[in-house]
Write a protein that holds these residues in place. Sequence first.
Motif, mmCIF file in Angstrom:
data_model
loop_
_atom_site.group_PDB
_atom_site.id
_atom_site.type_symbol
_atom_site.label_atom_id
_atom_site.label_comp_id
_atom_site.label_asym_id
_atom_site.label_seq_id
_atom_site.Cartn_x
_atom_site.Cartn_y
_atom_site.Cartn_z
ATOM 1 N N SER A 182 0.698 -0.914 -0.036
ATOM 2 C CA SER A 182 -0.215 0.122 0.191
ATOM 3 C C SER A 182 0.774 1.219 -0.443
ATOM 4 O O SER A 182 2.038 1.230 0.195
ATOM 5 C CB SER A 182 -1.057 -0.289 1.122
ATOM 6 N N THR A 183 0.516 2.555 -0.336
ATOM 7 C CA THR A 183 0.954 3.743 -0.927
ATOM 8 C C THR A 183 1.972 3.781 0.874
ATOM 9 O O THR A 183 2.778 4.245 1.487
ATOM 10 C CB THR A 183 0.357 4.389 -0.649
ATOM 11 N N LYS A 184 1.154 3.496 1.921
ATOM 12 C CA LYS A 184 1.298 3.902 3.293
ATOM 13 C C LYS A 184 2.123 2.978 3.982
ATOM 14 O O LYS A 184 3.470 3.757 4.167
ATOM 15 C CB LYS A 184 0.238 3.729 4.829
ATOM 16 N N GLN A 185 2.322 1.125 3.440
ATOM 17 C CA GLN A 185 3.463 0.581 4.045
ATOM 18 C C GLN A 185 4.837 0.939 2.942
ATOM 19 O O GLN A 185 6.234 1.278 3.191
ATOM 20 C CB GLN A 185 2.778 -0.437 2.842
ATOM 21 N N LEU A 186 4.627 1.790 2.226
ATOM 22 C CA LEU A 186 5.802 2.103 0.760
ATOM 23 C C LEU A 186 5.899 3.500 2.418
ATOM 24 O O LEU A 186 7.678 3.706 1.255
ATOM 25 C CB LEU A 186 5.396 2.723 -0.747
ATOM 26 N N ARG A 187 5.640 4.564 2.583
ATOM 27 C CA ARG A 187 5.996 6.251 3.153
ATOM 28 C C ARG A 187 6.814 5.160 4.187
ATOM 29 O O ARG A 187 8.219 6.023 4.425
ATOM 30 C CB ARG A 187 4.781 6.474 2.526
ATOM 31 N N LEU A 188 5.858 4.427 4.514
ATOM 32 C CA LEU A 188 6.564 4.169 6.104
ATOM 33 C C LEU A 188 8.429 3.927 5.592
ATOM 34 O O LEU A 188 8.688 4.020 6.443
ATOM 35 C CB LEU A 188 5.858 3.075 6.848
ATOM 36 N N LEU A 189 7.987 3.075 4.988
ATOM 37 C CA LEU A 189 9.288 2.380 4.301
ATOM 38 C C LEU A 189 10.682 3.632 4.195
ATOM 39 O O LEU A 189 11.679 3.558 4.504
ATOM 40 C CB LEU A 189 9.725 0.983 3.285
ATOM 41 N N THR A 190 10.257 4.341 3.490
ATOM 42 C CA THR A 190 10.567 5.491 2.997
ATOM 43 C C THR A 190 11.575 6.042 4.388
ATOM 44 O O THR A 190 11.930 6.579 4.029
ATOM 45 C CB THR A 190 10.209 5.792 1.687
ATOM 46 N N GLU A 191 9.852 6.238 4.705
ATOM 47 C CA GLU A 191 10.513 7.445 6.425
ATOM 48 C C GLU A 191 11.365 6.170 6.775
ATOM 49 O O GLU A 191 12.439 7.675 7.571
ATOM 50 C CB GLU A 191 9.217 6.962 7.183
ATOM 51 N N LEU A 192 11.371 5.094 7.102
ATOM 52 C CA LEU A 192 12.650 4.687 8.132
ATOM 53 C C LEU A 192 14.391 5.015 7.345
ATOM 54 O O LEU A 192 14.947 5.006 8.209
ATOM 55 C CB LEU A 192 12.108 2.932 8.780
ATOM 56 N N LEU A 193 13.441 4.510 6.265
ATOM 57 C CA LEU A 193 15.052 4.533 5.314
ATOM 58 C C LEU A 193 15.871 6.512 5.684
ATOM 59 O O LEU A 193 17.027 6.308 6.150
ATOM 60 C CB LEU A 193 14.707 4.227 4.009
ATOM 61 N N GLU A 194 15.588 6.952 5.842
ATOM 62 C CA GLU A 194 15.312 7.965 5.499
ATOM 63 C C GLU A 194 16.241 8.516 6.700
ATOM 64 O O GLU A 194 17.416 9.318 6.942
ATOM 65 C CB GLU A 194 14.491 9.675 5.493
ATOM 66 N N TYR A 195 15.239 8.003 7.915
ATOM 67 C CA TYR A 195 15.557 8.277 9.441
ATOM 68 C C TYR A 195 16.862 8.149 9.780
ATOM 69 O O TYR A 195 17.869 8.101 10.240
ATOM 70 C CB TYR A 195 14.722 8.079 10.578
ATOM 71 N N ALA A 196 17.349 6.640 8.967
ATOM 72 C CA ALA A 196 18.208 5.772 9.465
ATOM 73 C C ALA A 196 19.592 6.729 8.843
ATOM 74 O O ALA A 196 20.759 6.628 9.315
ATOM 75 C CB ALA A 196 17.942 4.402 8.626
#
Length: 407
Positions: free
Chosen positions: A14-28
């Motif tokens: 889902s869009t929210k799943q993809l955005r969560l993965l993006t967010e976590l990689l960015e924060y990392a």
Amino acid sequence: MTAKLYKNNFASLSTKQLRLLTELLEYACQSLELSESKRERVEKSYQSVGEWLAKSEDKIFDNAEIYPQGSQRIGTTTKPPFRAEFDLDFICFLPNAEHIHPDECRRKVIDRLKENGNYDGLVSELNRGCRINYADNFHLDITPGIPDQNNANEYGAISVPDKKLKAWKASNPKGYAEDFDIIANMVPAYSDEKDFRYATASMESINVEDLPKHQVFKGILRRAVQIMKRHRDLLFHEDEQYQGKAPISIILTTLASRAYRDAVTNQLYGNELEVLLTVVESMTSYIETKVVDSRIEIWVTNPKNEHENFAEKWNVDTKRVEAFHYWHTNFVDKLRELASVQSLPLIRKKLDQLIGEKPSEAAVDKHFEFINESRAENKLFVAKTGAISVAATTTPVKANTFFGKLL
């Protein structure tokens, strides 16, 4: 053409799943960078080094200039996983040193630094220069450079000494960095206009008033390189089979930038994660083969100095070629596994394997920091579908620390 890695593993999320993965990689990735205080220390340190060299009475130091190269210059610094020091690279450009042997040039720089009591005991010799080791903080690798000796006819081209070869070697860190900046600033085209506005706002470091507070990549190419480098450092730590053979950062960076340039130029994307995965999957196709003196050689060419082959060691050590493909296969596998899990605790475990425990922990902490901030401001709500968002609905979210399924 959409990368198989994305199409076969991530496209159904889902869009929210993809955005969560993006967010976590960015924060990392943010957690892997120099802190502001350390950045200031680095700048003061290399400026002091430059001033000390320039004040020498030796004429070869007249008009000396010291400037950053590599990850420090292009914004892809990555904290090593098993030690405290950052690796930071600098060029000491000596316009008046053309007439001396490269070994003598290196030696003069080292001797001049050791004349300063602040550096004596911190300086060690490297193949192309020297290192000043500020224990438990960072070390500066300083490479002397002189005006180009190879007729490269490119802005910024220089020659640097090589102790093993006892010769001047072609290089162009300034030109390379400017080329990288141009490519990194290219914004992908998205099939969804809203995703395009996310990307544009991120690249321009501005806020878009009517967009929700969504953490996008602060430059997809730079983040891709940071993730690659971090995974490489973890993968080859204490690896006996490929000890000392891990692909060097400039090879990963060059292949990624070539792949990103063409990917952004040639197609539309559904989201940022698709762009990143396309770059990862296609980067190997930019390894070249050339005929040099009747020999077939593997090349990763400096895009701003055709005489410099970043993969020159691959042609005398096939283990390095094996190590690169071993890394790339493992990297793709670890990314693929991110799409296979459906809860935050399991994603955290997969991130541990990809980029290490500390960055993944920092990423999850930052994710919940945002959620708690939104709750405190009464901006986080549950829609009728049960999806969490920052858009105003009728049911505020109650405080909790449950690591449940992805939305």
